[in-house]
Structures are given as structure tokens and as C-alpha cells.
Design an enzyme around this catalytic site. Structure first.
Site, short mmCIF file in Angstrom:
data_model
loop_
_atom_site.label_atom_id
_atom_site.label_comp_id
_atom_site.label_asym_id
_atom_site.label_seq_id
_atom_site.Cartn_x
_atom_site.Cartn_y
_atom_site.Cartn_z
CE LYS A 1 37.24 39.63 33.31
NZ LYS A 1 37.46 41.24 32.88
CB ALA B 1 38.12 44.19 38.51
CG ASP B 2 34.17 42.58 33.09
OD1 ASP B 2 34.84 42.08 32.34
OD2 ASP B 2 32.94 42.82 32.63
CB THR B 3 34.81 48.28 33.62
OG1 THR B 3 35.45 48.15 34.86
CG2 THR B 3 34.09 49.58 33.67
N GLY C 1 32.37 45.23 38.39
CA GLY C 1 32.24 44.61 39.59
C GLY C 1 33.60 43.89 39.93
#
Length: 194
Positions: free
Chosen positions: A51, A67-69, A104
Site C-alpha cells: 500500500k 497499514a494493514d490489519t 503491520g
């Protein structure tokens, strides 16, 4: 002074950055997410980097935050539910037990053609109370779970099912802002005053 760009359209990440006083613009990534691993930590690091790099192409001088969850239970990664039954399957798996939420973060500090990359992840344990099928379907009918990893939003209606958390609450919501601030500060970048 940095132009700070959040490479996400998540209202929760937006709210978390606003809450700590960061001035930023929103420019979400449009790249297709590619998952090449099954380790939750590696997955969120890879997706956050994808991203951030995608959005970094659009800027010459900026600090881009990707960010990624994801939610993980017994080695199974739970992303956003595809439909009502998928949401039920996920919540049935989570109820009455403990799972992990991973976020992350990748920050790209781009100055012209040069850039530095900072990546890290945070994980927190989340324990749910037991839930009846009726409670699960009632929660699904609220539509809240449909755009959230693991089919729940800890900051919303599912709060009544959360027994305990161990770790950073903001990691579960979608952006560990203290870790973000401290990581960048250790690199000489002050998100709040630069």
C-alpha cells in the site's frame, strides 16, 4: 515539514491519527493486495508495504503511511468477510476463545527519487465471551462486521463481547499510533512537530 499521507481510506485509522494530532491527507492505495505467505506478521508487513509503495509513486516529497490489519486464529488468517455466512463462520470461530489481531505498518519517507522505508508490526490478544448464534446473527445484521478483519470492530457494537485484551488496543482498531510515533522518532522524524 513533511507532507504526511495516509495510504488508507479506513475511518478508524483516520480517527487514530487525528486523535494524536497529526496533520495529514488521505490517498488510499488502489493496488491489488497480493498475499504470498501464511504467517500473519509477514502478511501484514507485506500488505502495508504494498500500500505504501503504491501511494509513494504519486509523490515527490512526502511521508507515506501504509497499514494493514488481520485477525488470526489457530494459524488461520481471517480477513474481511465475503458475505453473511462467512461473517458467521468467523465469529463462531472467535467466540468463547482468544485470537490475535495483527497490524503491520510501513512508512515511506520519500524525498525526490530517494526514499527510506520503515516497517514494523504489532499484535494483540483478544478474548471473546461465549456468543449464541442469535447474538452472532444479530451483530451481523447490524452490518458492522462486513468491512472489518475477523468480522468485528472492537471500537463498535462488538465491544459487549470482548472479555479481555492483552497488548495495544489501537493495534486491534487498525493503527498502533504509539509504536508509529516512537519508531519514527527514533529515526529523527517527529510526526507531531516536523
Amino acid at each position: 515539514m513533511y507532507q504526511i499521507v495516509l495510504a488508507s481510506s479506513s475511518p478508524r485509522r483516520k480517527e487514530l491519527l487525528e486523535r494524536i494530532g497529526v496533520t495529514f491527507t488521505i490517498d488510499p492505495s488502489t493496488s491489488e493486495e497480493i498475499i504470498t505467505d501464511t504467517d500473519p506478521a509477514k502478511v501484514v508487513l507485506s500488505l502495508s508495504k504494498q500500500k505504501a509503495l503504491d501511494v509513494a509513486k504519486r509523490y515527490d516529497n512526502a511521508l507515506i503511511i501504509g497499514a494493514d490489519t488481520i485477525v488470526s486464529k489457530e494459524e488461520q488468517i481471517l480477513g474481511k468477510p465475503k458475505d453473511r455466512e462467512d461473517a458467521f463462520r468467523m465469529l463462531k470461530l472467535l467466540e468463547g476463545d482468544t485470537h490475535q489481531a495483527y497490524t503491520g505498518v510501513t512508512v515511506i519517507n520519500k524525498q525526490g527519487q530517494e526514499y527510506k522505508e520503515y516497517s514494523f508490526y504489532s499484535s494483540s490478544d483478544v478474548s471473546f465471551y461465549p456468543m449464541t448464534d442469535k447474538e452472532i446473527y444479530s451483530y451481523i445484521d447490524s452490518k458492522e462486521p462486513m468491512d472489518k478483519a475477523g468480522a468485528y470492530g472492537i471500537q463498535g457494537k462488538s465491544a459487549v463481547f470482548i472479555k479481555e485484551i492483552k497488548g495495544d488496543y489501537n493495534t486491534i482498531v487498525g493503527l498502533p499510533v504509539a509504536m508509529l510515533y516512537q519508531t519514527l522518532l527514533s529515526e529523527g522524524i517527529d510526526l507531531l512537530h516536523d
